[in-house]
Design an enzyme around this catalytic site. Structure first.
Site, mmCIF file in Angstrom:
data_model
loop_
_atom_site.group_PDB
_atom_site.id
_atom_site.type_symbol
_atom_site.label_atom_id
_atom_site.label_comp_id
_atom_site.label_asym_id
_atom_site.label_seq_id
_atom_site.Cartn_x
_atom_site.Cartn_y
_atom_site.Cartn_z
ATOM 1 N N THR A 27 0.879 -1.098 -0.026
ATOM 2 C CA THR A 27 -0.053 0.048 0.045
ATOM 3 C C THR A 27 0.990 1.288 -0.062
ATOM 4 O O THR A 27 0.490 2.198 -0.819
ATOM 5 C CB THR A 27 -1.092 0.021 1.316
ATOM 6 O OG1 THR A 27 -1.890 -1.136 1.110
ATOM 7 C CG2 THR A 27 -1.514 1.238 1.374
ATOM 8 N N SER A 72 2.183 -7.939 -0.670
ATOM 9 C CA SER A 72 2.783 -8.756 0.177
ATOM 10 C C SER A 72 2.197 -10.167 0.288
ATOM 11 O O SER A 72 2.335 -11.021 0.931
ATOM 12 C CB SER A 72 3.084 -8.154 1.306
ATOM 13 O OG SER A 72 2.278 -8.323 2.355
ATOM 14 N N SER A 73 0.868 -10.262 0.075
ATOM 15 C CA SER A 73 0.020 -11.465 0.262
ATOM 16 C C SER A 73 0.517 -12.476 -0.862
ATOM 17 O O SER A 73 -0.010 -13.711 -0.972
ATOM 18 C CB SER A 73 -1.534 -11.217 0.337
ATOM 19 O OG SER A 73 -2.009 -10.341 -0.386
ATOM 20 N N THR A 103 2.077 -4.566 4.585
ATOM 21 C CA THR A 103 2.067 -4.873 5.899
ATOM 22 C C THR A 103 1.639 -6.442 5.977
ATOM 23 O O THR A 103 2.020 -6.913 7.047
ATOM 24 C CB THR A 103 1.193 -3.938 6.474
ATOM 25 O OG1 THR A 103 -0.025 -3.837 6.190
ATOM 26 C CG2 THR A 103 1.899 -2.773 6.534
ATOM 27 N N ASP A 104 0.723 -6.845 5.270
ATOM 28 C CA ASP A 104 0.078 -8.315 5.627
ATOM 29 C C ASP A 104 1.192 -9.491 5.781
ATOM 30 O O ASP A 104 0.945 -9.962 6.712
ATOM 31 C CB ASP A 104 -0.591 -8.621 4.229
ATOM 32 C CG ASP A 104 -1.912 -7.835 4.104
ATOM 33 O OD1 ASP A 104 -2.183 -6.895 4.767
ATOM 34 O OD2 ASP A 104 -2.327 -7.934 3.040
HETATM 35 N N1 ASP Z 1 -2.288 -6.019 0.672
HETATM 36 C C1 ASP Z 1 -1.136 -5.106 1.045
HETATM 37 C C2 ASP Z 1 0.074 -5.808 1.169
HETATM 38 O O1 ASP Z 1 0.320 -6.191 2.112
HETATM 39 C C3 ASP Z 1 -1.422 -4.298 2.346
HETATM 40 C C4 ASP Z 1 -0.404 -3.343 2.982
HETATM 41 O O2 ASP Z 1 0.293 -3.199 2.081
HETATM 42 O O3 ASP Z 1 -0.554 -2.969 3.919
HETATM 43 O O4 ASP Z 1 0.905 -5.580 0.197
#
Ligand code: ASP
Length: 357
Positions: A27, A72-73, A103-104
């Protein structure tokens, strides 16, 4: 839990410092397209014009982009190896690294990479954000600017202030392999439940020197690229069936299991359950006992149910997070260690990932 008194250290920004900013995705690197309203990856090649704050840092920042950016997922062992390769190839040319990551799965990536790097002598600071950097209320700008400063900071001897792999989010610098994502909405998305923060950012960045690992600066860093993902996380729940346990423990090629138990390391004592564990252990599968609780640690001797697991030969993960336990199994088996060697190393702190008692 007993820790030394906090000592803060004086740090200086080294104006000759060079930091490599690695954008992997997530994000933080998004901006809103003003015409369509859609979130699109931020153009990092125009970082300085998009983020004028960077120009005001009095040290040098280069950027490296993963193209296309990774949500990141979608992270995988191959992508961890690619990230580690970028750091290895640029290690001598930079004073520190900032890795922008979704962050995921950041806690998994930080845990794995902290164990892939042995005797790290430079900061590798992971950060991300809950709101894209292009949004007015973004948490990304502060996270990014402070992470860059931390990566460039030196102590009075000219050594990096934090020669560790860390996660920085919302004013807190945490040891990467101690973190876990605890909130899907709040800016404070991460916690380091069983280890104090390494620094807090307020008006100044206050480093807690006693909690920061000190490498051997006479030795070079070692990069271990081997990762073995024949591992599984098995979380107990009341009512778990023999089929579920056996389906997991009889996976072909399985090397290691992170068994998430109750409280201080307890499980049911049904004979079928004990037999399944015994069969897996007999095949040389390493089973690490990790608590489902966010805080505290595994003490298998405390209750009869836990003692039963200890007698069987489960390894205590002490206060390690599930993410770090999984990462450690992947890295140790990836290095080609035997199950006996892995059993010896799992309960020992290699990069400060657990507290030994
Ligand atoms: N889906 C995003 C990721 O982990 C969420 C984020 O960046 O916080 O890549």
């Amino acid at each position: 839990m007993l820790y030394l008194h906090e000592i803060t250290i004086e740090v200086m920004i080294d104006s000759s410092a060079k930091v490599l900013l690695i954008y992997t995705g997530g994000t933080i690197g998004m901006v809103e397209n003003s015409e369509t309203g859609a979130l699109e990856p931020f153009n990092f090649s125009h970082l300085k014009s998009n983020m004028p704050e960077i120009k005001r840092l009095n040290f040098h920042v280069d950027t490296y982009l993963f193209d296309p950016p990774i949500d990141s997922s979608d992270i995988s062992p191959e992508k961890w190896q690619a990230m580690a390769k970028v750091i290895k190839e640029n290690y001598d040319a930079y004073d520190g690294f900032v890795v922008l990551h979704g962050t995921d799965t950041m806690a998994y990536t930080a845990s794995v990479m902290s164990l892939m790097f042995e005797n790290l002598t430079k900061p590798v600071i992971f950060t991300g954000s809950q709101l894209p950097i292009g949004k007015l209320r973004t948490d990304g700008k502060e996270n990014l600017v402070t992470a860059l400063e931390i990566a460039a900071d030196k102590d009075e001897f000219g050594h990096p202030a934090v020669p560790e792999l860390c996660v920085y989010m919302q004013n807190l610098l945490m040891r990467g392999n101690r973190t876990t994502k605890i909130n899907a909405d709040n800016f404070s998305a991460f916690n380091s439940p069983n280890y104090p923060c390494l620094a807090k950012a307020g008006i100044d960045i206050r480093y807690e020197d006693n909690y920061i690992l000190k490498p051997n600066y006479d030795k070079s860093v070692n990069f271990n690229f081997g990762l073995n993902h024949h591992v599984v996380i098995l979380k107990l729940f009341p009512g778990i069936t023999k089929e579920v346990v056996e389906a997991n423990l009889t996976i072909s090629g399985l090397k290691g299991v992170v068994l998430e138990t109750y409280g201080s390391g307890n499980s049911p004592r049904d004979q079928w359950f004990i037999n399944s564990l015994q069969d897996a252990l007999n095949k040389g599968i390493v089973i690490v006992n990790v608590t489902q609780c966010l805080y505290g640690n595994v003490e298998m001797h405390r209750y009869e149910n836990g003692q039963c697991l200890e007698k069987l030969g489960l390894i205590s993960g002490h206060d390690i997070t599930t993410e770090a336990a999984l990462a450690k199994l992947m890295v140790l088996f990836g290095e080609g260690k035997t199950p006996e060697e892995v059993k010896v190393l799992m309960p020992i702190s290699l990069r400060g990932e657990l507290t030994m008692r």
